[in-house]
Motif scaffolding. Structure first.
Motif, PDB file in Angstrom:
ATOM      1  N   LEU A 188     -14.500 -24.024  27.576  1.00 11.75           N
ATOM      2  CA  LEU A 188     -13.160 -23.620  27.070  1.00 11.75           C
ATOM      3  C   LEU A 188     -12.618 -22.864  28.085  1.00 11.75           C
ATOM      4  CD1 LEU A 188     -11.836 -23.454  24.138  1.00 11.75           C
ATOM      5  CD2 LEU A 188     -13.077 -21.015  24.109  1.00 11.75           C
ATOM      6  N   TYR A 189     -11.464 -22.945  28.110  1.00 17.70           N
ATOM      7  CA  TYR A 189     -10.561 -22.331  29.032  1.00 17.70           C
ATOM      8  C   TYR A 189      -9.455 -21.427  28.542  1.00 17.70           C
ATOM      9  CZ  TYR A 189     -12.354 -25.914  32.174  1.00 17.70           C
ATOM     10  OH  TYR A 189     -13.150 -26.891  33.094  1.00 17.70           O
ATOM     11  N   LEU A 190      -9.028 -20.469  29.095  1.00 19.56           N
ATOM     12  CA  LEU A 190      -7.681 -19.494  28.787  1.00 19.56           C
ATOM     13  C   LEU A 190      -7.119 -19.410  30.049  1.00 19.56           C
ATOM     14  CD1 LEU A 190      -6.517 -18.096  26.427  1.00 19.56           C
ATOM     15  CD2 LEU A 190      -7.347 -16.026  27.367  1.00 19.56           C
ATOM     16  N   GLN A 191      -5.895 -19.929  30.136  1.00 22.46           N
ATOM     17  CA  GLN A 191      -4.846 -20.021  31.467  1.00 22.46           C
ATOM     18  C   GLN A 191      -4.087 -18.820  31.005  1.00 22.46           C
ATOM     19  OE1 GLN A 191      -4.684 -21.330  34.163  1.00 22.46           O
ATOM     20  NE2 GLN A 191      -2.830 -19.961  34.879  1.00 22.46           N
ATOM     21  N   MET A 192      -3.901 -17.562  31.893  1.00 18.44           N
ATOM     22  CA  MET A 192      -3.157 -16.396  31.372  1.00 18.44           C
ATOM     23  C   MET A 192      -2.217 -16.321  32.603  1.00 18.44           C
ATOM     24  SD  MET A 192      -6.205 -14.264  30.381  1.00 18.44           S
ATOM     25  CE  MET A 192      -6.777 -13.725  31.811  1.00 18.44           C
ATOM     26  N   ASN A 193      -0.847 -16.285  32.093  1.00 21.94           N
ATOM     27  CA  ASN A 193       0.247 -16.197  33.196  1.00 21.94           C
ATOM     28  C   ASN A 193       1.036 -14.969  32.631  1.00 21.94           C
ATOM     29  OD1 ASN A 193      -0.276 -18.760  34.215  1.00 21.94           O
ATOM     30  ND2 ASN A 193       0.937 -19.977  32.850  1.00 21.94           N
ATOM     31  N   SER A 194       1.856 -14.816  33.810  1.00 18.19           N
ATOM     32  CA  SER A 194       2.893 -13.451  33.462  1.00 18.19           C
ATOM     33  C   SER A 194       2.039 -12.337  33.038  1.00 18.19           C
ATOM     34  CB  SER A 194       3.978 -13.777  32.371  1.00 18.19           C
ATOM     35  OG  SER A 194       4.602 -14.874  33.021  1.00 18.19           O
ATOM     36  N   LEU A 195       0.821 -11.875  33.504  1.00 18.48           N
ATOM     37  CA  LEU A 195      -0.241 -10.733  33.026  1.00 18.48           C
ATOM     38  C   LEU A 195       0.386  -9.580  32.988  1.00 18.48           C
ATOM     39  CD1 LEU A 195      -3.242 -12.287  34.511  1.00 18.48           C
ATOM     40  CD2 LEU A 195      -2.962 -11.452  32.040  1.00 18.48           C
ATOM     41  N   LYS A 196       0.327  -8.772  32.206  1.00 21.61           N
ATOM     42  CA  LYS A 196       0.966  -7.332  32.024  1.00 21.61           C
ATOM     43  C   LYS A 196      -0.309  -6.230  31.919  1.00 21.61           C
ATOM     44  CE  LYS A 196       4.479  -9.170  28.890  1.00 21.61           C
ATOM     45  NZ  LYS A 196       5.174  -8.941  27.688  1.00 21.61           N
ATOM     46  N   PRO A 197       0.005  -5.226  32.191  1.00 15.93           N
ATOM     47  CA  PRO A 197      -0.969  -4.064  32.032  1.00 15.93           C
ATOM     48  C   PRO A 197      -1.766  -3.736  30.926  1.00 15.93           C
ATOM     49  CG  PRO A 197       0.605  -3.460  33.349  1.00 15.93           C
ATOM     50  CD  PRO A 197       1.110  -4.590  32.860  1.00 15.93           C
ATOM     51  N   GLU A 198      -1.043  -4.182  29.964  1.00 12.54           N
ATOM     52  CA  GLU A 198      -1.777  -4.281  28.565  1.00 12.54           C
ATOM     53  C   GLU A 198      -2.638  -5.374  28.335  1.00 12.54           C
ATOM     54  OE1 GLU A 198       1.474  -4.125  29.252  1.00 12.54           O
ATOM     55  OE2 GLU A 198       2.819  -5.102  27.711  1.00 12.54           O
ATOM     56  N   ASP A 199      -2.591  -6.466  28.918  1.00 13.88           N
ATOM     57  CA  ASP A 199      -3.659  -7.376  28.679  1.00 13.88           C
ATOM     58  C   ASP A 199      -5.045  -7.021  29.390  1.00 13.88           C
ATOM     59  OD1 ASP A 199      -1.039  -9.756  29.774  1.00 13.88           O
ATOM     60  OD2 ASP A 199      -1.847  -9.364  27.796  1.00 13.88           O
ATOM     61  N   THR A 200      -5.287  -5.958  29.956  1.00 19.66           N
ATOM     62  CA  THR A 200      -6.263  -5.373  30.602  1.00 19.66           C
ATOM     63  C   THR A 200      -7.454  -5.396  29.399  1.00 19.66           C
ATOM     64  OG1 THR A 200      -5.244  -4.372  32.578  1.00 19.66           O
ATOM     65  CG2 THR A 200      -7.460  -3.587  31.869  1.00 19.66           C
ATOM     66  N   ALA A 201      -8.632  -5.945  29.475  1.00 13.48           N
ATOM     67  CA  ALA A 201      -9.648  -5.730  28.411  1.00 13.48           C
ATOM     68  C   ALA A 201     -10.840  -6.764  29.181  1.00 13.48           C
ATOM     69  CB  ALA A 201      -8.965  -6.454  27.479  1.00 13.48           C
ATOM     70  N   VAL A 202     -11.834  -6.444  28.316  1.00 16.45           N
ATOM     71  CA  VAL A 202     -12.936  -7.649  28.460  1.00 16.45           C
ATOM     72  C   VAL A 202     -12.697  -8.429  27.762  1.00 16.45           C
ATOM     73  CG1 VAL A 202     -15.295  -7.872  28.285  1.00 16.45           C
ATOM     74  CG2 VAL A 202     -14.595  -5.635  28.929  1.00 16.45           C
ATOM     75  N   TYR A 203     -12.766 -10.085  28.292  1.00 13.51           N
ATOM     76  CA  TYR A 203     -12.709 -11.156  27.290  1.00 13.51           C
ATOM     77  C   TYR A 203     -13.733 -11.565  27.007  1.00 13.51           C
ATOM     78  CZ  TYR A 203      -7.398 -10.482  28.005  1.00 13.51           C
ATOM     79  OH  TYR A 203      -6.095 -10.056  28.035  1.00 13.51           O
ATOM     80  N   TYR A 204     -13.907 -12.147  25.766  1.00 11.46           N
ATOM     81  CA  TYR A 204     -15.086 -12.874  25.207  1.00 11.46           C
ATOM     82  C   TYR A 204     -14.656 -14.123  24.457  1.00 11.46           C
ATOM     83  CZ  TYR A 204     -17.156  -8.050  25.157  1.00 11.46           C
ATOM     84  OH  TYR A 204     -17.328  -6.563  25.753  1.00 11.46           O
ATOM     85  N   CYS A 205     -15.575 -15.144  24.855  1.00 11.96           N
ATOM     86  CA  CYS A 205     -15.381 -16.518  24.115  1.00 11.96           C
ATOM     87  C   CYS A 205     -16.492 -16.294  22.920  1.00 11.96           C
ATOM     88  CB  CYS A 205     -15.435 -17.775  24.754  1.00 11.96           C
ATOM     89  SG  CYS A 205     -17.146 -17.866  25.843  1.00 11.96           S
ATOM     90  N   LYS A 206     -15.940 -17.026  22.025  1.00 16.44           N
ATOM     91  CA  LYS A 206     -16.879 -17.064  20.631  1.00 16.44           C
ATOM     92  C   LYS A 206     -16.603 -18.392  19.838  1.00 16.44           C
ATOM     93  CE  LYS A 206     -16.701 -14.956  16.134  1.00 16.44           C
ATOM     94  NZ  LYS A 206     -16.050 -14.079  14.967  1.00 16.44           N
ATOM     95  N   ILE A 207     -17.755 -18.899  19.287  1.00 15.94           N
ATOM     96  CA  ILE A 207     -17.898 -20.100  18.551  1.00 15.94           C
ATOM     97  C   ILE A 207     -18.317 -19.576  17.194  1.00 15.94           C
ATOM     98  CG2 ILE A 207     -18.942 -22.095  18.559  1.00 15.94           C
ATOM     99  CD1 ILE A 207     -18.967 -22.548  21.500  1.00 15.94           C
ATOM    100  N   VAL A 208     -17.576 -20.204  16.234  1.00 17.07           N
ATOM    101  CA  VAL A 208     -18.190 -19.954  14.779  1.00 17.07           C
ATOM    102  C   VAL A 208     -18.689 -21.054  14.662  1.00 17.07           C
ATOM    103  CG1 VAL A 208     -17.308 -19.179  12.697  1.00 17.07           C
ATOM    104  CG2 VAL A 208     -16.273 -18.253  14.685  1.00 17.07           C
ATOM    105  N   SER A 209     -19.796 -21.425  14.111  1.00 13.98           N
ATOM    106  CA  SER A 209     -20.306 -22.597  13.566  1.00 13.98           C
ATOM    107  C   SER A 209     -21.145 -22.107  12.408  1.00 13.98           C
ATOM    108  CB  SER A 209     -21.469 -23.207  14.746  1.00 13.98           C
ATOM    109  OG  SER A 209     -22.476 -22.396  14.946  1.00 13.98           O
ATOM    110  N   PRO A 210     -21.434 -23.178  11.556  1.00 14.80           N
ATOM    111  CA  PRO A 210     -22.355 -23.018  10.294  1.00 14.80           C
ATOM    112  C   PRO A 210     -23.412 -22.253  10.582  1.00 14.80           C
ATOM    113  CG  PRO A 210     -21.542 -25.533  10.487  1.00 14.80           C
ATOM    114  CD  PRO A 210     -21.250 -24.843  11.800  1.00 14.80           C
TER     115      PRO A 210
END
Length: 115
Positions: A78-100
């Motif tokens: 899974l990918y996340l392309q992030m453009n035009s980044l702003k200071p408020e985008d600063t964070a720890v980024y997590y991926c998550k899968i919701v399965s049964p």
């Protein structure tokens, strides 16, 4: 059990771009959603973008037009392309899968947007 490993986080200047990756250790054949979340210091974790099993996507309002979620089923990524980044985008980024019956989280990758 499937495990998720994120990568791609870094320090980037405002206006810059990053691409985050989330690799699943096994094939995900049945899920409700898969997506990216983030948590900034002192704030609750929030949804950034996700796929539903139908293929439709959701984006938080503040990233619409700047971030794009995509996936490569052949390599369980899974990918996340992030453009035009702003200071408020600063964070720890997590991926998550919701399965049964379970939610699967990765360990997170740090994104810092600063000059």
């Amino acid at each position: 059990q499937v495990q998720l490993v994120e990568s791609g986080g870094s320090l980037v200047q405002p206006g810059g771009s990053l691409r985050l990756s989330c690799v699943a250790s096994g094939r995900i054949t049945n899920f409700f959603s898969m997506g990216w979340y983030r948590q900034a210091p002192g704030k609750p974790r929030e949804l950034v973008a996700r796929f539903h099993s139908s293929g439709s996507t959701d984006y938080i309002e503040s990233v619409k037009g700047r971030f794009t979620i995509s996936r490569d089923n052949a390599i369980n990524t899974l990918y996340l392309q992030m453009n035009s980044l702003k200071p408020e985008d600063t964070a720890v980024y997590y991926c998550k899968i919701v399965s049964p019956g379970r939610n699967i989280w990765g360990q997170g990758t740090q994104v810092t947007v600063s000059s």
